[in-house]
Design a protein around this motif. Structure first.
Motif, PDB file in Angstrom:
ATOM      1  N   UNK A  77       0.841  -1.190   0.000  1.00 15.16           N
ATOM      2  CA  UNK A  77       0.000   0.000   0.000  1.00 15.16           C
ATOM      3  C   UNK A  77       0.877   1.241   0.000  1.00 15.16           C
ATOM      4  N   UNK A  78       0.487   2.238  -0.766  1.00 17.85           N
ATOM      5  CA  UNK A  78       1.120   3.551  -0.726  1.00 17.85           C
ATOM      6  C   UNK A  78       0.054   4.608  -0.955  1.00 17.85           C
ATOM      7  N   UNK A  79       0.130   5.696  -0.184  1.00 19.47           N
ATOM      8  CA  UNK A  79      -0.825   6.803  -0.324  1.00 19.47           C
ATOM      9  C   UNK A  79      -2.276   6.312  -0.264  1.00 19.47           C
ATOM     10  N   UNK A  80      -2.535   5.399   0.659  1.00 20.87           N
ATOM     11  CA  UNK A  80      -3.884   4.877   0.919  1.00 20.87           C
ATOM     12  C   UNK A  80      -4.460   4.102  -0.255  1.00 20.87           C
ATOM     13  N   UNK A  81      -3.601   3.594  -1.134  1.00 16.09           N
ATOM     14  CA  UNK A  81      -4.045   2.781  -2.258  1.00 16.09           C
ATOM     15  C   UNK A  81      -3.302   1.450  -2.260  1.00 16.09           C
ATOM     16  N   UNK A  82      -4.029   0.380  -2.537  1.00 12.07           N
ATOM     17  CA  UNK A  82      -3.400  -0.927  -2.647  1.00 12.07           C
ATOM     18  C   UNK A  82      -2.740  -1.017  -4.017  1.00 12.07           C
ATOM     19  N   UNK A  83      -1.428  -1.167  -4.009  1.00 11.71           N
ATOM     20  CA  UNK A  83      -0.677  -1.263  -5.259  1.00 11.71           C
ATOM     21  C   UNK A  83      -0.743  -2.670  -5.840  1.00 11.71           C
ATOM     22  N   UNK A  84      -0.681  -3.663  -4.961  1.00  8.20           N
ATOM     23  CA  UNK A  84      -0.704  -5.058  -5.396  1.00  8.20           C
ATOM     24  C   UNK A  84      -0.957  -5.934  -4.193  1.00  8.20           C
ATOM     25  N   UNK A  85      -1.476  -7.125  -4.446  1.00  5.49           N
ATOM     26  CA  UNK A  85      -1.722  -8.100  -3.379  1.00  5.49           C
ATOM     27  C   UNK A  85      -1.464  -9.494  -3.935  1.00  5.49           C
ATOM     28  N   UNK A  86      -0.980 -10.362  -3.068  1.00  9.65           N
ATOM     29  CA  UNK A  86      -0.667 -11.727  -3.468  1.00  9.65           C
ATOM     30  C   UNK A  86      -1.046 -12.686  -2.337  1.00  9.65           C
ATOM     31  N   UNK A  87      -1.288 -13.936  -2.709  1.00  7.47           N
ATOM     32  CA  UNK A  87      -1.488 -15.009  -1.730  1.00  7.47           C
ATOM     33  C   UNK A  87      -0.687 -16.209  -2.184  1.00  7.47           C
ATOM     34  N   UNK A  88      -0.090 -16.885  -1.224  1.00  4.45           N
ATOM     35  CA  UNK A  88       0.702 -18.073  -1.533  1.00  4.45           C
ATOM     36  C   UNK A  88       0.254 -19.220  -0.649  1.00  4.45           C
ATOM     37  N   UNK A  89      -0.232 -20.314  -1.235  1.00  6.65           N
ATOM     38  CA  UNK A  89      -0.546 -21.490  -0.408  1.00  6.65           C
ATOM     39  C   UNK A  89       0.737 -22.062   0.169  1.00  6.65           C
ATOM     40  N   UNK A  90       0.733 -22.257   1.470  1.00  8.22           N
ATOM     41  CA  UNK A  90       1.948 -22.728   2.141  1.00  8.22           C
ATOM     42  C   UNK A  90       1.545 -23.329   3.481  1.00  8.22           C
ATOM     43  N   UNK A  91       1.775 -24.630   3.635  1.00  8.72           N
ATOM     44  CA  UNK A  91       1.447 -25.304   4.892  1.00  8.72           C
ATOM     45  C   UNK A  91       2.660 -25.257   5.811  1.00  8.72           C
ATOM     46  N   UNK A  92       2.564 -24.403   6.784  1.00 14.41           N
ATOM     47  CA  UNK A  92       3.673 -24.150   7.697  1.00 14.41           C
ATOM     48  C   UNK A  92       4.169 -25.424   8.355  1.00 14.41           C
ATOM     49  N   UNK A  93       3.236 -26.283   8.737  1.00 17.04           N
ATOM     50  CA  UNK A  93       3.588 -27.492   9.469  1.00 17.04           C
ATOM     51  C   UNK A  93       4.509 -28.414   8.666  1.00 17.04           C
ATOM     52  N   UNK A  94       4.353 -28.379   7.327  1.00 16.00           N
ATOM     53  CA  UNK A  94       5.117 -29.303   6.492  1.00 16.00           C
ATOM     54  C   UNK A  94       6.538 -28.844   6.225  1.00 16.00           C
ATOM     55  N   UNK A  95       6.772 -27.526   6.280  1.00 17.26           N
ATOM     56  CA  UNK A  95       8.106 -27.016   5.969  1.00 17.26           C
ATOM     57  C   UNK A  95       8.328 -25.688   6.684  1.00 17.26           C
ATOM     58  N   UNK A  96       8.513 -25.711   7.999  1.00 21.17           N
ATOM     59  CA  UNK A  96       8.622 -24.460   8.754  1.00 21.17           C
ATOM     60  C   UNK A  96       9.752 -23.558   8.268  1.00 21.17           C
ATOM     61  N   UNK A  97      10.853 -24.147   7.834  1.00 18.35           N
ATOM     62  CA  UNK A  97      12.001 -23.350   7.434  1.00 18.35           C
ATOM     63  C   UNK A  97      11.741 -22.530   6.179  1.00 18.35           C
ATOM     64  N   UNK A  98      10.674 -22.853   5.448  1.00 18.49           N
ATOM     65  CA  UNK A  98      10.392 -22.147   4.201  1.00 18.49           C
ATOM     66  C   UNK A  98       9.689 -20.812   4.413  1.00 18.49           C
ATOM     67  N   UNK A  99       9.299 -20.480   5.651  1.00 15.64           N
ATOM     68  CA  UNK A  99       8.544 -19.249   5.847  1.00 15.64           C
ATOM     69  C   UNK A  99       9.382 -18.010   5.534  1.00 15.64           C
ATOM     70  N   UNK A 100      10.604 -17.954   6.015  1.00 12.22           N
ATOM     71  CA  UNK A 100      11.432 -16.773   5.757  1.00 12.22           C
ATOM     72  C   UNK A 100      11.652 -16.577   4.255  1.00 12.22           C
ATOM     73  N   UNK A 101      12.072 -17.609   3.506  1.00 10.14           N
ATOM     74  CA  UNK A 101      12.206 -17.414   2.050  1.00 10.14           C
ATOM     75  C   UNK A 101      10.893 -17.019   1.383  1.00 10.14           C
ATOM     76  N   UNK A 102       9.774 -17.541   1.868  1.00  5.35           N
ATOM     77  CA  UNK A 102       8.485 -17.176   1.280  1.00  5.35           C
ATOM     78  C   UNK A 102       8.198 -15.691   1.492  1.00  5.35           C
ATOM     79  N   UNK A 103       8.457 -15.189   2.677  1.00  5.06           N
ATOM     80  CA  UNK A 103       8.222 -13.776   2.954  1.00  5.06           C
ATOM     81  C   UNK A 103       9.088 -12.892   2.058  1.00  5.06           C
ATOM     82  N   UNK A 104      10.341 -13.228   1.923  1.00  2.87           N
ATOM     83  CA  UNK A 104      11.221 -12.414   1.084  1.00  2.87           C
ATOM     84  C   UNK A 104      10.809 -12.491  -0.386  1.00  2.87           C
TER      85      UNK A 104
END
Length: 334
Positions: free
Chosen positions: A19-46
């Motif tokens: 978001x910038x200047x009260x407008x959504x520039x872009x949005x994304x969703x990623x299916x990711x089961x935390x329980x199956x691969x906890x170490x993948x959360x940091x790379x997913x966020x980046x």
């Protein structure tokens, strides 16, 4: 004001909005089961941050439901894990965590009060909606659950705050547009004029119902199918046949359609029942604001109980499917 990245970090889906200047520039969703691969959360966020065009000066507004994952023995442990991942992914950024009492906390403060920030995403959406529609009922049908949030004078009027309290009060309903097992939707379905018991074998999900009916696209079916086969209408029909221990050689397209329609109606009926309960406490509310992957279920339930319907996507656009992530970014203090 620098752009803000809003995060809604869940146990099976992670969503982000920039978001910038009260407008959504872009949005994304990623299916990711935390329980199956906890170490993948940091790379997913980046990865998601890069995909959204985030820069080093972006602030990060965080809400979460991942603390409920079976990976963790307590919510305190889960909140700490999520915050570790966010601060590891963005070590030099300003990070703030949304809480159920509509306050922003630093990661250190959030660690000390984990129940204040656990599963607070509904409150972010409610406060954002309250800015646009001061008196309404927010109905957010996601992939897994439904939030029923009465809003008056711009503020949520819920009786519960934690998941336990919200389940008790009917403000959190465990039915969603994708992940809900069919046997959790209805105990029976009609088969050629006879009410027939549903097998409790995990043969089909709500997503199969809504792909069959055309209200979700196969690409919306972002979790593994129960049989490991594709998410197309053809295979959705096969899975729906199996819930009554049949197959497509035994049941034709009309039979599958009747089963799917009955399951759709059962979900709408359950959501409508929660709306009736919410309106009994706030009888002057006449409008529902609907959103989420299953906004079509929310709209049908709201109309069934006589509410006027407004779609959050009319103002938020496609980001309405990821409303909590967009909300925390839009609510982030200047």
């Amino acid at each position: 004001m620098n752009p803000v990245l809003g995060w809604d970090i869940g146990g099976v889906n992670t969503k982000a909005a920039r978001v910038a200047d009260a407008h959504v520039l872009a949005a994304r969703a990623a299916p990711y089961e935390l329980q199956r691969d906890p170490a993948a959360l940091v790379p997913l966020l980046t990865h998601l941050a890069h995909d959204l065009g985030a820069g080093p000066a972006d602030a990060h507004a965080v809400t979460m439901t991942a603390e409920l994952s079976q990976l963790f023995r307590t919510k305190r442990e889960g909140v700490g894990f999520v915050l570790d991942a966010v601060t590891a992914a963005f070590p030099d950024a300003c990070v703030r965590v949304w809480s159920v009492d509509a306050r922003w906390r630093t990661p250190a403060e959030a660690r000390r009060e984990p129940l204040a920030v656990a599963a607070a995403n509904w409150a972010a959406t409610a406060h954002l909606v309250g800015r646009q529609s001061s008196d309404c009922v927010l109905v957010d049908v996601g992939s897994t659950t439904t939030d029923i949030i009465p809003i008056r004078h711009g503020a949520p009027m819920t009786r519960g705050r934690t998941d336990v309290e919200r389940l008790r009060e009917g403000e959190l309903v465990y039915t969603g547009a994708l992940r809900t097992p069919v046997e959790a939707v209805a105990p029976t379905v009609p088969v050629r004029g006879h009410e027939t018991g549903v097998s409790a074998e995990g043969f089909a999900l709500a997503g199969d119902v809504h792909v069959w009916r055309g209200e979700l696209e196969p690409s919306d079916y972002s979790v593994p199918t129960p049989d490991g086969r594709p998410t197309t209408k053809q295979f959705a029909g096969e899975r729906l046949a199996r819930v009554v221990c049949a197959d497509r050689e035994m049941l034709d397209e009309t039979d599958i359609g009747v089963i799917a329609d009955a399951l759709w109606d059962a979900q709408v009926t359950r959501i409508a029942g929660a709306l009736v309960r919410a309106r009994a406490r706030q009888p002057t509310l006449t409008r529902a604001v609907v959103t989420g992957l299953g906004e079509f279920l929310a709209a049908a339930a709201a109309r069934r109980v006589g509410l006027q319907v407004t779609h959050l996507s009319d103002t938020l656009g496609p980001a309405a499917r990821h409303a909590p992530a967009a909300a925390v970014a839009l609510l982030f203090p200047a």
